[in-house]
Design a protein around this motif. Structure first.
Motif, mmCIF file in Angstrom:
data_model
loop_
_atom_site.group_PDB
_atom_site.id
_atom_site.type_symbol
_atom_site.label_atom_id
_atom_site.label_comp_id
_atom_site.label_asym_id
_atom_site.label_seq_id
_atom_site.Cartn_x
_atom_site.Cartn_y
_atom_site.Cartn_z
ATOM 1 N N LEU A 108 0.667 -1.167 -0.079
ATOM 2 C CA LEU A 108 0.481 0.406 0.344
ATOM 3 C C LEU A 108 0.861 1.124 0.635
ATOM 4 C CD1 LEU A 108 -2.543 -1.646 2.310
ATOM 5 C CD2 LEU A 108 -3.021 -0.766 0.337
ATOM 6 N N THR A 109 0.248 1.951 -0.130
ATOM 7 C CA THR A 109 1.248 3.358 -0.603
ATOM 8 C C THR A 109 0.820 4.439 1.131
ATOM 9 O OG1 THR A 109 -0.240 4.741 -1.237
ATOM 10 C CG2 THR A 109 0.898 3.671 -2.917
ATOM 11 N N GLU A 110 1.258 4.751 1.750
ATOM 12 C CA GLU A 110 1.215 5.997 2.394
ATOM 13 C C GLU A 110 0.239 6.736 2.162
ATOM 14 O OE1 GLU A 110 4.780 8.029 5.127
ATOM 15 O OE2 GLU A 110 6.049 6.891 3.598
ATOM 16 N N ASP A 111 -0.746 6.952 1.619
ATOM 17 C CA ASP A 111 -1.221 7.536 1.601
ATOM 18 C C ASP A 111 -2.541 6.648 1.306
ATOM 19 O OD1 ASP A 111 -0.468 10.263 0.663
ATOM 20 O OD2 ASP A 111 -0.475 10.030 -1.061
ATOM 21 N N GLU A 112 -2.883 5.517 0.591
ATOM 22 C CA GLU A 112 -3.975 4.349 0.906
ATOM 23 C C GLU A 112 -4.119 4.037 2.367
ATOM 24 O OE1 GLU A 112 -3.644 2.004 -3.037
ATOM 25 O OE2 GLU A 112 -1.556 2.077 -1.655
ATOM 26 N N LEU A 113 -2.928 4.309 4.032
ATOM 27 C CA LEU A 113 -3.708 3.344 4.831
ATOM 28 C C LEU A 113 -4.737 4.808 5.681
ATOM 29 C CD1 LEU A 113 0.137 3.744 5.814
ATOM 30 C CD2 LEU A 113 -1.227 1.546 5.302
ATOM 31 N N THR A 114 -5.083 3.291 5.936
ATOM 32 C CA THR A 114 -6.575 4.374 6.552
ATOM 33 C C THR A 114 -6.597 4.111 8.258
ATOM 34 O OG1 THR A 114 -7.260 1.888 6.976
ATOM 35 C CG2 THR A 114 -8.334 3.235 5.143
ATOM 36 N N ASP A 115 -6.999 4.727 9.674
ATOM 37 C CA ASP A 115 -7.442 4.563 9.958
ATOM 38 C C ASP A 115 -6.685 2.678 10.500
ATOM 39 O OD1 ASP A 115 -7.148 7.077 10.471
ATOM 40 O OD2 ASP A 115 -9.223 7.426 11.111
ATOM 41 N N ALA A 116 -7.669 1.750 10.147
ATOM 42 C CA ALA A 116 -7.058 0.530 10.647
ATOM 43 C C ALA A 116 -6.365 0.100 9.954
ATOM 44 C CB ALA A 116 -8.888 -0.326 9.711
ATOM 45 N N HIS A 117 -5.244 0.401 9.386
ATOM 46 C CA HIS A 117 -4.139 0.241 9.085
ATOM 47 C C HIS A 117 -3.111 0.971 9.987
ATOM 48 C CE1 HIS A 117 -6.126 0.267 4.428
ATOM 49 N NE2 HIS A 117 -5.338 -1.139 4.905
ATOM 50 N N HIS A 118 -3.356 2.570 10.031
ATOM 51 C CA HIS A 118 -2.632 2.702 11.675
ATOM 52 C C HIS A 118 -2.508 2.150 12.750
ATOM 53 C CE1 HIS A 118 -0.247 5.723 8.398
ATOM 54 N NE2 HIS A 118 -1.909 6.245 8.225
ATOM 55 N N GLU A 119 -3.959 2.152 13.375
ATOM 56 C CA GLU A 119 -3.712 1.003 14.417
ATOM 57 C C GLU A 119 -3.281 -0.371 14.173
ATOM 58 O OE1 GLU A 119 -7.370 -1.269 17.531
ATOM 59 O OE2 GLU A 119 -7.777 0.746 15.349
ATOM 60 N N ALA A 120 -2.735 -1.048 12.796
ATOM 61 C CA ALA A 120 -2.628 -2.052 12.906
ATOM 62 C C ALA A 120 -0.715 -1.942 13.063
ATOM 63 C CB ALA A 120 -2.673 -2.873 11.885
ATOM 64 N N LEU A 121 -0.562 -1.235 12.671
ATOM 65 C CA LEU A 121 1.337 -0.982 12.167
ATOM 66 C C LEU A 121 1.421 0.019 14.516
ATOM 67 C CD1 LEU A 121 0.966 2.288 9.211
ATOM 68 C CD2 LEU A 121 2.580 -0.672 9.490
ATOM 69 N N VAL A 122 0.476 -0.368 14.760
ATOM 70 C CA VAL A 122 0.995 -0.065 15.924
ATOM 71 C C VAL A 122 2.003 1.783 16.053
ATOM 72 C CG1 VAL A 122 2.127 -0.680 18.401
ATOM 73 C CG2 VAL A 122 0.506 -2.565 16.942
ATOM 74 N N ASP A 123 2.698 1.683 15.406
ATOM 75 C CA ASP A 123 3.725 2.920 15.516
ATOM 76 C C ASP A 123 3.229 3.369 14.250
ATOM 77 O OD1 ASP A 123 5.454 4.801 15.787
ATOM 78 O OD2 ASP A 123 7.295 3.157 16.430
ATOM 79 N N ARG A 124 3.072 4.538 13.776
ATOM 80 C CA ARG A 124 2.933 5.315 12.896
ATOM 81 C C ARG A 124 4.037 5.045 12.179
ATOM 82 N NH1 ARG A 124 -2.233 7.671 12.695
ATOM 83 N NH2 ARG A 124 -2.261 8.964 10.207
ATOM 84 N N ALA A 125 5.395 5.760 12.654
ATOM 85 C CA ALA A 125 6.566 5.425 11.852
ATOM 86 C C ALA A 125 6.633 4.190 10.855
ATOM 87 C CB ALA A 125 7.907 5.696 12.704
ATOM 88 N N ARG A 126 5.929 3.096 11.222
ATOM 89 C CA ARG A 126 6.165 1.806 10.248
ATOM 90 C C ARG A 126 5.355 1.981 9.145
ATOM 91 N NH1 ARG A 126 5.943 -2.996 14.761
ATOM 92 N NH2 ARG A 126 7.519 -1.824 15.941
ATOM 93 N N ALA A 127 4.703 3.202 8.813
ATOM 94 C CA ALA A 127 4.557 3.425 7.504
ATOM 95 C C ALA A 127 5.573 3.805 6.397
ATOM 96 C CB ALA A 127 3.322 4.484 7.747
ATOM 97 N N ALA A 128 6.773 4.306 6.957
ATOM 98 C CA ALA A 128 7.076 4.792 5.881
ATOM 99 C C ALA A 128 8.230 3.096 5.454
ATOM 100 C CB ALA A 128 8.679 5.593 6.446
ATOM 101 N N SER A 129 7.725 2.302 6.553
ATOM 102 C CA SER A 129 8.169 0.780 5.347
ATOM 103 C C SER A 129 7.818 0.413 4.217
ATOM 104 C CB SER A 129 8.828 -0.127 7.025
ATOM 105 O OG SER A 129 8.992 -1.230 6.490
ATOM 106 N N PRO A 130 8.080 -0.292 3.749
ATOM 107 C CA PRO A 130 7.568 -0.916 2.383
ATOM 108 C C PRO A 130 7.052 -2.598 2.910
ATOM 109 C CG PRO A 130 10.223 -0.370 1.391
ATOM 110 C CD PRO A 130 9.540 0.514 2.785
ATOM 111 N N TYR A 131 7.576 -2.565 3.899
ATOM 112 C CA TYR A 131 7.536 -4.075 4.142
ATOM 113 C C TYR A 131 6.151 -3.908 5.464
ATOM 114 C CZ TYR A 131 7.568 -8.458 7.277
ATOM 115 O OH TYR A 131 7.900 -9.545 7.849
ATOM 116 N N PHE A 132 6.230 -3.112 6.073
ATOM 117 C CA PHE A 132 5.054 -3.066 6.911
ATOM 118 C C PHE A 132 3.635 -2.501 6.137
ATOM 119 C CE2 PHE A 132 8.606 -2.925 10.024
ATOM 120 C CZ PHE A 132 7.901 -4.140 10.842
ATOM 121 N N ARG A 133 4.100 -1.595 5.193
ATOM 122 C CA ARG A 133 2.701 -1.701 4.159
ATOM 123 C C ARG A 133 2.120 -2.101 3.344
ATOM 124 N NH1 ARG A 133 6.189 2.947 2.948
ATOM 125 N NH2 ARG A 133 5.800 2.212 0.275
ATOM 126 N N LEU A 134 3.350 -3.480 3.334
ATOM 127 C CA LEU A 134 3.063 -5.016 2.575
ATOM 128 C C LEU A 134 1.881 -5.581 3.208
ATOM 129 C CD1 LEU A 134 2.711 -6.669 -0.180
ATOM 130 C CD2 LEU A 134 4.804 -7.228 0.755
#
Length: 188
Positions: A18-44
């Motif tokens: 997913l791109t960072e722009d595609e991440l929803t609130d549910a995705h951010h909650e799943a990431l636990v730490d919003r900084a992980r959104a920068a990682s392609p691994y965690f976005r996948l």
């Protein structure tokens, strides 16, 4: 990408994250730490937010739980040894940095990366590395002799449990990461 390193690496997925722009609130909650959104691994991994959330909470409890058991440095050592054994250059680089930092033994960690899991180490680290590698082997070869060596090195039941959790988690995490992409040199 060649060789094991303590340098920071990038990671390139073979599937589209997913791109960072595609991440929803549910995705951010799943990431636990919003900084992980920068990682392609965690976005996948965010493509399945429920699994990502469970994975991340498990990871955090294994490595950041300070309530007794194995010291953080040796949990990181188990992850490094598992990653070295499995050939996961990316995970080995991350956890080798942590193991060296928390243990204040970067030379011993470097030797593990350079010479492999059979490299010379003191008795306690040898027991931890051997148990982590035995657990990572398929099928697992962890046996009573490993537990006896861990006990002889001063590990109690809780410390052994922490080692098993760290090693088992990275046995799984390495295989997942190795199946989904490859490490790259981090751009400076």
């Amino acid at each position: 990408m060649t060789g094991f390193t303590t340098e920071r690496l990038g990671w390139r997925p073979w599937l589209e994250p997913l791109t960072e722009d595609e991440l929803t609130d549910a995705h951010h909650e799943a990431l636990v730490d919003r900084a992980r959104a920068a990682s392609p691994y965690f976005r996948l991994l965010a493509r399945d937010p429920d699994v990502l959330h469970a994975r991340t909470k498990t990871d955090q409890d294994i490595f950041y739980n300070p309530d007794g058991g194995l010291p953080r440095a040796e949990r990181e050592l188990a992850a490094t040894a598992t990653s070295r054994h499995n050939g996961c250059v990316f995970c080995a680089s991350v956890h080798a940095r942590f193991a060296g930092h928390y243990s204040k033994r970067p030379g011993d960690v470097r030797r593990l990366l350079d010479e492999g899991v059979d490299a010379r180490q003191d008795a306690r680290w040898r027991a931890i590395i051997d148990a982590a590698v035995a657990l990572a082997s398929t099928p697992s070869t962890l046996g009573p002799e490993h537990l006896a060596a861990l006990r002889a090195a001063g590990l109690d039941d809780l410390a052994i449990s922490d080692l098993v959790h760290a090693g088992a988690f990275f046995g799984w995490a390495n295989r997942l990461m190795l199946s989904l992409g490859e490490p790259t040199q981090e751009e400076k």
